[in-house]
Write an enzyme that holds these catalytic residues in place. Sequence first.
Site, PDB file in Angstrom:
ATOM      1  N   ASP A   1       1.984  -0.365   0.896  1.00 47.91           N
ATOM      2  CA  ASP A   1       0.801  -0.400   0.384  1.00 47.91           C
ATOM      3  C   ASP A   1       1.466  -0.421  -1.426  1.00 47.91           C
ATOM      4  OD1 ASP A   1       0.339   1.273   2.680  1.00 47.91           O
ATOM      5  OD2 ASP A   1      -0.465   3.143   2.245  1.00 47.91           O
TER       6      ASP A   1
ATOM      7  N   HIS B   1       6.383   0.750   0.210  1.00 49.08           N
ATOM      8  CA  HIS B   1       5.504   0.486  -1.141  1.00 49.08           C
ATOM      9  C   HIS B   1       5.721  -1.400  -1.969  1.00 49.08           C
ATOM     10  CE1 HIS B   1       4.467   4.742  -0.596  1.00 49.08           C
ATOM     11  NE2 HIS B   1       2.900   3.881  -1.182  1.00 49.08           N
TER      12      HIS B   1
END
Length: 206
Positions: A18, A173
């Site tokens: 993400d 991430h």
Amino acid sequence: APIITACTVPNSFAVTFDDGPSIWTHELLDFLAIINVKVTFFVNGLNYNLITEPAIAAVVKRAYLEGHQIGSHTWAHADISAPGVDVASQMKMLDDALLNIIGVRPVYMRPPYGNTSPESLIYLNNEGYKVINWVVDSNDWRHPEDFKQNFEAYRVALQDPAAVGKGFISLQHDAQQQTAEVFGKLAIEYVMSKGFNVMPIGSCLG
């Protein structure tokens, strides 16, 4: 449609990233190309980077052309459960940018913070998005340098005897340099060492 937190294909594992893309994502893509594994990137329009900047757009385009799944994480990492947030514009702005960069709009979206409201879910369902959260959270943003901590959720999930043959979705991430350059690779190797097939979200839901 319900919020999806796990893969349904037996023995499948969707490793998802993400908050990118970032320039460090190239390093992760290099690794994935060598081992021929595909993952999913839930990208923002404006978060750590601006997706329309040529260097960042190039990362998205490369990931897409190399067979990875590009999902939506809203334009500006908005909490779509919060009152007053314009969910439609958060989705549409990013869709338009992605249409320009890769020629398609995403089907899969991940709500920032994993948060949704009944109203936002109605909108997303009506617009044809599938909402994807996770079951294994590395929490890498809390301790980006501490790979042992990042691994904890993986270990807990995959050492459980009940995990055999199940499907999983994990969260990390690629906007974190240590994740894009090191931990993301370690996580994928670990999942594969446990006998799971790593694949994009679109392939692991049957």
